[in-house]
Motif scaffolding. Structure first.
Motif, short mmCIF file in Angstrom:
data_model
loop_
_atom_site.label_atom_id
_atom_site.label_comp_id
_atom_site.label_asym_id
_atom_site.label_seq_id
_atom_site.Cartn_x
_atom_site.Cartn_y
_atom_site.Cartn_z
N GLU A 166 -12.75 1.58 -17.35
CA GLU A 166 -12.84 1.76 -15.67
C GLU A 166 -13.50 1.57 -14.99
O GLU A 166 -15.13 2.00 -15.51
N GLU A 199 -10.80 4.18 -9.60
CA GLU A 199 -11.12 3.36 -8.84
C GLU A 199 -9.51 2.77 -9.36
O GLU A 199 -9.65 2.09 -10.44
N VAL A 200 -8.74 2.52 -8.28
CA VAL A 200 -7.40 1.97 -8.55
C VAL A 200 -6.42 1.23 -8.24
O VAL A 200 -7.19 1.07 -6.98
N ASP A 201 -5.28 0.06 -8.37
CA ASP A 201 -4.63 -0.19 -7.34
C ASP A 201 -4.24 0.39 -5.99
O ASP A 201 -3.93 1.19 -6.07
N GLU A 202 -3.68 -0.34 -4.43
CA GLU A 202 -3.55 -0.07 -3.85
C GLU A 202 -2.55 1.16 -3.91
O GLU A 202 -2.96 2.28 -2.65
N ASP A 203 -1.71 0.45 -4.72
CA ASP A 203 -0.44 1.83 -4.31
C ASP A 203 -0.34 2.96 -5.44
O ASP A 203 0.66 3.37 -6.12
N GLU A 204 -1.46 3.33 -6.26
CA GLU A 204 -2.00 4.37 -7.00
C GLU A 204 -2.49 5.28 -6.07
O GLU A 204 -3.71 5.25 -5.82
N GLU A 205 -2.18 7.21 -6.94
CA GLU A 205 -2.62 8.26 -5.46
C GLU A 205 -3.63 8.60 -7.23
O GLU A 205 -3.61 8.49 -8.70
N ASN A 206 -4.57 8.45 -7.02
CA ASN A 206 -6.12 9.15 -8.10
C ASN A 206 -6.99 9.65 -7.09
O ASN A 206 -8.14 9.63 -6.50
#
Length: 407
Positions: free
Chosen positions: A243, A268-275
């Motif tokens: 990750e 760092e996550v995909d655009e549709d994921e909240e982090n």
């Protein structure tokens, strides 16, 4: 709904427990078998489906009236787990402190009130339990709990706060039980309690927990909110366990906590994921940031315990209106969870994965065993003709409430 004709084999260790008499052990085996395999996790439902129970009256008396010590039972449960290499704790393990709200509808249930449920994002009616949970690379299981009850304004004796209950649990783990795990993990709510942090440190243990965004830190001689600090620093990209994280770390003063190691991290996550950014603090001043991030990730396992226990093991299904009876139900639920951990999935790799996360494999094993016991019961009736045997099977299904559903 399948009638359960015998106790599950995972209950065998109860025969060696000193906290229960012979008859109490039979009731405990009934209860554990019911929590693991029955469709209804109430006293009435378990007595109806687990045929050795006999009646719900006797099982209810076991929960609410019989003389046995649930704390001693809990200590024996933990001792049993130390007899097996796959569940034995170590100083490299972690103790997670967290609470969970059991949503309920009954107004007369012990300790019931309006509590904020983080999973729902709003206050709900229910019961609130504070838990300590052990986890390491190979296993996970609950250690102890306390029920949090809100005090009414007109009460002279103020009920213990959740911080105080957590301190009480830590004292039990450190001074009575002797759990060797060197590190405590908190969420931001418990990490906010400076007295709780000091209590952990008084036992020479480490801790890791996230700060709230408004926590004050001192950096370059200036005091500011930690989220404001995060906006002013440059992070470094790091790969941890496949990750990618953006990380900044420094030892600095934090309000109410003193000098701690602060790790500001964003995965760092995909655009549709909240982090959201996490502000991890710890007294492990010299620990690498990767170790701190890996360690804190173990906290999610208590969430899996809550989810499994609520969905499959009757954690939120207790209808007992007696506070001692409710406590016994929750202790027996922890016992069930632990005995299932000692089950025997099909392979070593499956066992290690399932024991550290979900109970799905053990629950499936218990269901298969209940079905096998039913077939064994049928085979043990050679003197019955087919019509007589089918009549007896119909009676079993009627006894267990077969028209109400299935496991």
């Amino acid at each position: 709904m399948l009638p359960i004709t015998d106790f599950l084999s995972c209950t065998d260790p109860l025969d060696e427990f000193d906290s229960l008499s012979y008859h109490q052990t039979q009731h405990a085996k009934t209860y554990v078998t019911g929590l693991a395999a029955a469709s209804s996790k109430t006293v009435t439902g378990i007595a109806r489906e687990v045929l050795p129970a006999g009646s719900d009256r006797a099982l209810n008396k076991f929960i609410t009236e019989y003389n046995w010590d649930e704390d001693k039972l809990n200590h024996e449960r933990l001792e049993e787990l130390q007899n097996h290499g796959e569940t034995r704790w170590s100083k490299d393990g972690y103790i997670v402190i967290d609470d969970s709200v059991l949503q309920r509808t009954g107004k007369e249930l012990p300790g019931a009130g309006s509590f904020y449920d983080h999973s729902e994002g709003k206050p709900v009616w229910g019961q609130n339990l504070v838990y300590a949970f052990y986890t390491d690379h190979k296993t996970s299981y609950p250690l102890a709990f306390r029920q949090y009850e809100k005090a009414d304004d007109d009460e002279e004796d103020v009920e213990a706060t959740k911080y105080e209950l957590a301190q009480e649990i830590i004292t039990e783990l450190e001074e009575e039980i002797g759990v060797p795990a060197a590190t405590y993990l908190f969420d931001s709510w418990f990490a906010h309690g400076s007295e709780l942090i000091k209590h952990v440190e008084s036992h020479r243990k480490d801790w890791i927990g996230p700060l709230r965004s408004n926590r004050q830190v001192t950096f370059d001689g200036e005091e500011k909110r930690v989220d404001a600090l995060a906006e002013s620093i440059d992070t470094e990209e790091r790969e941890i366990d496949d990750e990618v994280y953006n990380i900044w770390t420094k030892t600095l003063p934090v309000s109410k906590l003193g000098e701690v190691r602060l790790v500001i991290t964003e995965k760092e996550v995909d655009e549709d994921e909240e982090n959201p950014v996490k502000y991890l603090a710890t007294n492990k001043i010299d620990a690498p940031s990767a170790h701190i991030i890996r360690s804190y990730s173990k906290r999610w396992r208590i969430e899996t315990f809550f989810e499994d226990s609520k969905e499959d093991l009757g954690l939120g299904g207790c209808e007992v209106r007696d506070s001692d009876g409710a406590s016994r139900h929750w202790h027996l639920q922890m016992l069930t969870y632990s005995l299932l951990r000692l089950g025997s999935p099909s392979s070593v790799s499956e066992r290690l994965v399932s024991k550290a996360s979900s109970l799905r494999a053990q629950l499936e094993h218990g269901l298969k065993e209940a079905i096998y016991n039913m077939f064994s019961w049928v085979r043990e009736q050679p003197e019955r003709d087919l019509d007589g045997l089918m009549e007896e099977i119909d009676h079993l299904f009627l006894h267990s409430g077969g028209s109400e559903g299935c496991i």
